[in-house]
Design a protein around this motif. Sequence first.
Motif, PDB file in Angstrom:
ATOM      1  N   ALA A 155     -23.464  20.243 -13.715  1.00 36.44           N
ATOM      2  CA  ALA A 155     -24.501  19.415 -13.088  1.00 36.44           C
ATOM      3  C   ALA A 155     -25.320  20.172 -12.055  1.00 36.44           C
ATOM      4  CB  ALA A 155     -23.863  18.177 -12.470  1.00 36.44           C
ATOM      5  N   ALA A 156     -24.686  21.061 -11.300  1.00 43.17           N
ATOM      6  CA  ALA A 156     -25.390  21.786 -10.239  1.00 43.17           C
ATOM      7  C   ALA A 156     -26.079  23.055 -10.728  1.00 43.17           C
ATOM      8  CB  ALA A 156     -24.411  22.129  -9.120  1.00 43.17           C
ATOM      9  N   SER A 157     -25.867  23.403 -11.981  1.00 45.60           N
ATOM     10  CA  SER A 157     -26.406  24.659 -12.512  1.00 45.60           C
ATOM     11  C   SER A 157     -27.799  24.463 -13.098  1.00 45.60           C
ATOM     12  CB  SER A 157     -25.476  25.220 -13.591  1.00 45.60           C
ATOM     13  OG  SER A 157     -24.187  25.475 -13.073  1.00 45.60           O
ATOM     14  N   ALA A 158     -28.567  25.523 -13.083  1.00 44.68           N
ATOM     15  CA  ALA A 158     -29.886  25.494 -13.710  1.00 44.68           C
ATOM     16  C   ALA A 158     -29.736  25.705 -15.213  1.00 44.68           C
ATOM     17  CB  ALA A 158     -30.769  26.581 -13.117  1.00 44.68           C
ATOM     18  N   TRP A 159     -30.571  25.001 -15.983  1.00 48.99           N
ATOM     19  CA  TRP A 159     -30.638  25.237 -17.414  1.00 48.99           C
ATOM     20  C   TRP A 159     -31.285  26.594 -17.666  1.00 48.99           C
ATOM     21  CZ3 TRP A 159     -29.335  21.893 -21.542  1.00 48.99           C
ATOM     22  CH2 TRP A 159     -28.884  20.629 -21.166  1.00 48.99           C
ATOM     23  N   LYS A 181     -33.778  21.208 -13.141  1.00 50.47           N
ATOM     24  CA  LYS A 181     -33.604  22.565 -12.626  1.00 50.47           C
ATOM     25  C   LYS A 181     -33.375  23.547 -13.771  1.00 50.47           C
ATOM     26  CE  LYS A 181     -30.715  25.180  -9.354  1.00 50.47           C
ATOM     27  NZ  LYS A 181     -29.499  25.101  -8.495  1.00 50.47           N
ATOM     28  N   HIS A 182     -34.178  24.627 -13.796  1.00 49.16           N
ATOM     29  CA  HIS A 182     -34.082  25.561 -14.914  1.00 49.16           C
ATOM     30  C   HIS A 182     -34.581  26.939 -14.515  1.00 49.16           C
ATOM     31  CE1 HIS A 182     -38.261  24.118 -15.063  1.00 49.16           C
ATOM     32  NE2 HIS A 182     -38.535  25.329 -15.545  1.00 49.16           N
ATOM     33  N   ALA A 201     -28.080  31.394 -23.396  1.00 46.36           N
ATOM     34  CA  ALA A 201     -29.120  30.441 -22.999  1.00 46.36           C
ATOM     35  C   ALA A 201     -28.672  29.056 -23.439  1.00 46.36           C
ATOM     36  CB  ALA A 201     -30.458  30.804 -23.626  1.00 46.36           C
ATOM     37  N   ASP A 202     -29.313  28.041 -22.862  1.00 48.88           N
ATOM     38  CA  ASP A 202     -28.872  26.661 -23.082  1.00 48.88           C
ATOM     39  C   ASP A 202     -29.831  25.831 -23.921  1.00 48.88           C
ATOM     40  OD1 ASP A 202     -26.598  26.989 -21.277  1.00 48.88           O
ATOM     41  OD2 ASP A 202     -28.096  27.042 -19.677  1.00 48.88           O
ATOM     42  N   ALA A 203     -31.120  26.159 -23.876  1.00 44.62           N
ATOM     43  CA  ALA A 203     -32.095  25.350 -24.600  1.00 44.62           C
ATOM     44  C   ALA A 203     -33.320  26.190 -24.939  1.00 44.62           C
ATOM     45  CB  ALA A 203     -32.519  24.134 -23.781  1.00 44.62           C
TER      46      ALA A 203
END
Length: 256
Positions: A155-159, A181-182, A201-203
């Motif tokens: 939750a606290a991390s950037a995408w 946040k990204h 990477a996430d997205a």
Amino acid sequence: MIDQALLDSAERIAREAGDAIMAVYAREFSVEEKADKSPLTEADQAAHHVIMRGLQSLPVQLPILSEEDAEGFAGVDSNGRYWLVDPLDGTKEFIKRNGEFTVNIALIENGKPVLGVVTAPALETAYVAAEGLGAFKVEADGQRHAINVAGQPEAASAWRVVGSRSHPSPDLAAWLEKLGKHEMLPMGSSLKLCLIAEGKADAYPRLGPTCLWDTGAAHAVVLQAGGRVETLEGEPLSYANPSEKLNPYFVVWGQA
């Protein structure tokens, strides 16, 4: 039909196409413009011919849809199968000589990519995957290891969001604002999807035009690594109607 031998054959063919590309990359080359204003080099054509010969020599003969001969595609076979090929994805990156271009070979079955090979010849890296076999990254020294997506960020991390180097999208800013946040990771060609597949990477939102052959092979890698590729409406990206050629806007997610 899908087994290790077929995946190995597709990887071999992609690597041979990569050798043909690198022979052009090592010297001066001319750049033409296709009807859709996209660039074309002799490396695209050389890789196309290598791949066509290679796939046509396999024991099982399937129709081939290649970017460089889309009009010659005869349609899917009776089982909904065909090869989907981009001989040189990221021609703009090839012209810039930044190494971020790939050879893409995918096997499509009933609209789904069930086998994919993505080689990055200048980076000496490959990604290979097939249903029932998993997804793997092949390093320059030949070492191959299984890859998996990272899952949703804490939750606290950037995408970590992958973006295109050569195709900026005016719709992207609004999408990113909604995401939250990204941080952006620029990358060319189908390597963007591969970054998702290996958990770096996430997205990857693609809010701009792409063709089936741009995504098919790396889509297979993402699926076997545990991720998903879906339209903005949440439907799986499909390859069931190759006569369309263009993908809708889509998002690659590093989670199931």
